[in-house]
Design a protein around this motif. Structure first.
Motif, PDB file in Angstrom:
ATOM      1  N   ARG A   1       0.860  -1.195   0.000  1.00 23.46           N
ATOM      2  CA  ARG A   1       0.000   0.000   0.000  1.00 23.46           C
ATOM      3  C   ARG A   1       0.892   1.238   0.000  1.00 23.46           C
ATOM      4  O   ARG A   1       2.024   1.209   0.521  1.00 23.46           O
ATOM      5  CB  ARG A   1      -0.882   0.065   1.260  1.00 23.46           C
ATOM      6  N   SER A   2       0.352   2.338  -0.530  1.00 18.98           N
ATOM      7  CA  SER A   2       1.076   3.610  -0.553  1.00 18.98           C
ATOM      8  C   SER A   2       0.754   4.422   0.701  1.00 18.98           C
ATOM      9  O   SER A   2      -0.404   4.436   1.137  1.00 18.98           O
ATOM     10  CB  SER A   2       0.637   4.433  -1.770  1.00 18.98           C
ATOM     11  N   TYR A   3       1.758   5.123   1.226  1.00 21.02           N
ATOM     12  CA  TYR A   3       1.530   6.054   2.348  1.00 21.02           C
ATOM     13  C   TYR A   3       2.336   7.322   2.137  1.00 21.02           C
ATOM     14  O   TYR A   3       3.518   7.275   1.771  1.00 21.02           O
ATOM     15  CB  TYR A   3       1.873   5.385   3.698  1.00 21.02           C
ATOM     16  N   SER A   4       1.670   8.456   2.366  1.00 20.47           N
ATOM     17  CA  SER A   4       2.339   9.746   2.277  1.00 20.47           C
ATOM     18  C   SER A   4       3.327   9.886   3.417  1.00 20.47           C
ATOM     19  O   SER A   4       3.159   9.274   4.477  1.00 20.47           O
ATOM     20  CB  SER A   4       1.314  10.872   2.359  1.00 20.47           C
TER      21      SER A   4
ATOM     22  N   ALA B   1       1.585   8.533   8.899  1.00 22.64           N
ATOM     23  CA  ALA B   1       0.397   8.476   9.757  1.00 22.64           C
ATOM     24  C   ALA B   1      -0.669   7.712   8.992  1.00 22.64           C
ATOM     25  O   ALA B   1      -1.003   8.063   7.861  1.00 22.64           O
ATOM     26  CB  ALA B   1      -0.084   9.871  10.114  1.00 22.64           C
TER      27      ALA B   1
ATOM     28  N   ASP C   1      -4.476   5.877   8.882  1.00 18.64           N
ATOM     29  CA  ASP C   1      -5.829   5.804   9.420  1.00 18.64           C
ATOM     30  C   ASP C   1      -6.362   4.393   9.203  1.00 18.64           C
ATOM     31  O   ASP C   1      -6.162   3.816   8.121  1.00 18.64           O
ATOM     32  CB  ASP C   1      -6.707   6.828   8.681  1.00 18.64           C
TER      33      ASP C   1
ATOM     34  N   LEU D   1      -8.931   1.721   8.223  1.00 14.48           N
ATOM     35  CA  LEU D   1     -10.210   1.471   7.551  1.00 14.48           C
ATOM     36  C   LEU D   1     -10.729   0.173   8.153  1.00 14.48           C
ATOM     37  O   LEU D   1     -10.060  -0.849   8.051  1.00 14.48           O
ATOM     38  CB  LEU D   1     -10.031   1.302   6.042  1.00 14.48           C
TER      39      LEU D   1
ATOM     40  N   GLY E   1     -10.373  -2.856   6.152  1.00 14.11           N
ATOM     41  CA  GLY E   1      -9.163  -2.876   5.332  1.00 14.11           C
ATOM     42  C   GLY E   1      -8.275  -4.069   5.645  1.00 14.11           C
ATOM     43  O   GLY E   1      -8.336  -4.659   6.726  1.00 14.11           O
ATOM     44  N   GLU E   2      -7.417  -4.374   4.704  1.00 12.50           N
ATOM     45  CA  GLU E   2      -6.500  -5.499   4.879  1.00 12.50           C
ATOM     46  C   GLU E   2      -5.235  -5.070   5.613  1.00 12.50           C
ATOM     47  O   GLU E   2      -4.778  -5.739   6.540  1.00 12.50           O
ATOM     48  CB  GLU E   2      -6.128  -6.050   3.490  1.00 12.50           C
ATOM     49  N   VAL E   3      -4.664  -3.923   5.218  1.00  9.00           N
ATOM     50  CA  VAL E   3      -3.352  -3.521   5.723  1.00  9.00           C
ATOM     51  C   VAL E   3      -3.444  -2.498   6.855  1.00  9.00           C
ATOM     52  O   VAL E   3      -2.722  -2.597   7.854  1.00  9.00           O
ATOM     53  CB  VAL E   3      -2.509  -2.948   4.550  1.00  9.00           C
ATOM     54  N   SER E   4      -4.321  -1.514   6.720  1.00  2.00           N
ATOM     55  CA  SER E   4      -4.298  -0.404   7.698  1.00  2.00           C
ATOM     56  C   SER E   4      -4.615  -0.855   9.132  1.00  2.00           C
ATOM     57  O   SER E   4      -3.966  -0.356  10.068  1.00  2.00           O
ATOM     58  CB  SER E   4      -5.198   0.751   7.245  1.00  2.00           C
TER      59      SER E   4
ATOM     60  N   ARG F   1      -4.943  11.213  -4.777  1.00  2.60           N
ATOM     61  CA  ARG F   1      -6.159  10.465  -4.418  1.00  2.60           C
ATOM     62  C   ARG F   1      -5.775   9.232  -3.621  1.00  2.60           C
ATOM     63  O   ARG F   1      -4.961   8.436  -4.077  1.00  2.60           O
ATOM     64  CB  ARG F   1      -6.888  10.025  -5.693  1.00  2.60           C
ATOM     65  N   TYR F   2      -6.423   9.051  -2.476  1.00  2.00           N
ATOM     66  CA  TYR F   2      -6.081   7.926  -1.607  1.00  2.00           C
ATOM     67  C   TYR F   2      -6.892   6.666  -1.895  1.00  2.00           C
ATOM     68  O   TYR F   2      -6.657   5.629  -1.295  1.00  2.00           O
ATOM     69  CB  TYR F   2      -6.313   8.319  -0.144  1.00  2.00           C
TER      70      TYR F   2
END
Ligand SMILES: Cc1cc2nc3c(=O)[nH]c(=O)nc-3n(C[C@H](O)[C@H](O)[C@H](O)COP(=O)(O)OP(=O)(O)OC[C@H]3O[C@@H](n4cnc5c(N)ncnc54)[C@H](O)[C@@H]3O)c2cc1C
Length: 255
Positions: A63-66, A79, A81, A83, A86-89, A251-252
């Motif tokens: 997954r991408s993270y800023s 940081a 959040d 979900l 979600g699978e990863v978060s 876009r996230y």
């Protein structure tokens, strides 16, 4: 994702091994994760990276993270959040611990970045617009502006569920108090701070028009958040006279 393998082998080409230095609660649903990334070349404000998790059975998820930090050095702040489905978060927010190791790839992104004028930037006013966790790269940009002591006018319009859900609240307050011009305005979608009569509800075209630097000042506008948020806001900005080439979007996902 139920577990992350402790990576022993050398990273795959183009990937770095990152060790978790600290993970702490950022908001009720989010964690701030500080990484030491072996061989990290440093990053510009606004860039992101890819995180790859590998489960004990070899299954991987990326997954991408800023990146909320910028500059030289191997330390990187994210940081994330949660979900709920979600699978990863949920793993990154609730299960990741100091000492765990991940693979990261980056820094990524050449367009959604800000540089101070002394470092090749445009020197144009900057309007930042965030929805939820979309504030993360905008925090990096606001901090880079503050650290550069840059005189370019900056504003942040930040749509967030409640005051408890504000990411990097202390850092934003510090940037707003510093000598670099930076104003923050919140749009609360579910609950405003007690004792205020701030309106509650999703951002509207009218709220946007009232809260952003006008098109006549030719700002560069950075918009980041869920896909639906970004598309709605970018559409309104164009209706309000902002030039398409002056609007930078990240876009996230989601709707
Ligand atoms: C360039 C970039 C930078 C990003 N930076 C951050 C960041 O700094 N912090 C952060 O928390 N996330 C960030 N994201 C989102 C992140 O990559 C993941 O999409 C997010 O963590 C969800 O992953 P998951 O595996 O938990 O959910 P998944 O299992 O992938 O998805 C679960 C469900 O949620 C939906 N969904 C996915 N993303 C979103 C979303 N953003 N909003 C609403 N619904 C969604 C999916 O469509 C799916 O239905 C960024 C995304 C991109 C492309």
């Amino acid at each position: 994702m139920s577990g992350v393998q402790q990576l022993q082998a050398a990273p795959r080409t183009g990937w770095h091994v990152a060790e978790v230095v600290e993970t702490r609660r950022e908001t009720p649903s989010a964690a701030r994760i500080t990484l030491d990334v072996d061989g990290w070349p440093g990053n510009l404000a606004g860039q992101h990276l890819d995180v790859r998790l590998t489960a004990p059975d070899g299954y991987t998820a990326t997954r991408s993270y800023s990146i909320a930090s910028s500059g030289d050095g191997e330390r990187v702040v994210l940081a994330v959040d949660r979900l709920p489905d979600g699978e990863v978060s949920p793993f990154l927010v609730d299960e990741l611990r100091a000492g765990d190791r991940l693979e990261v790839h980056g820094p990524l992104g050449a367009f959604f970045v800000w540089r101070p004028p002394a470092d090749g930037g445009t020197g144009r006013p900057v309007q930042l617009i965030a929805g939820g966790s979309g504030v993360v790269p905008l925090v990096a940009i606001a901090r880079a502006h503050a650290e550069a002591g840059d005189a370019t006018p900056f504003r942040l319009l930040y749509s967030v569920r409640t005051p408890d859900d504000v990411f990097f609240a202390d850092e934003l307050e510090t940037a707003a108090r510093g000598p670099a011009p930076f104003a923050v305005e919140f749009v609360y979608t579910r609950r405003a701070p007690a004792g205020t009569d701030a309106p509650v509800g999703r951002i509207t075209r009218e709220r946007l028009a009232a809260g952003v630097i006008g098109a006549d000042a030719a700002p560069v506008v950075y918009v980041c958040g869920s896909t639906g948020f970004v598309e709605r806001v970018a559409g309104w900005l164009i209706e309000l006279g902002h030039h398409q080439t002056a609007i930078r979007t990240e876009r996230y996902g989601g709707t």
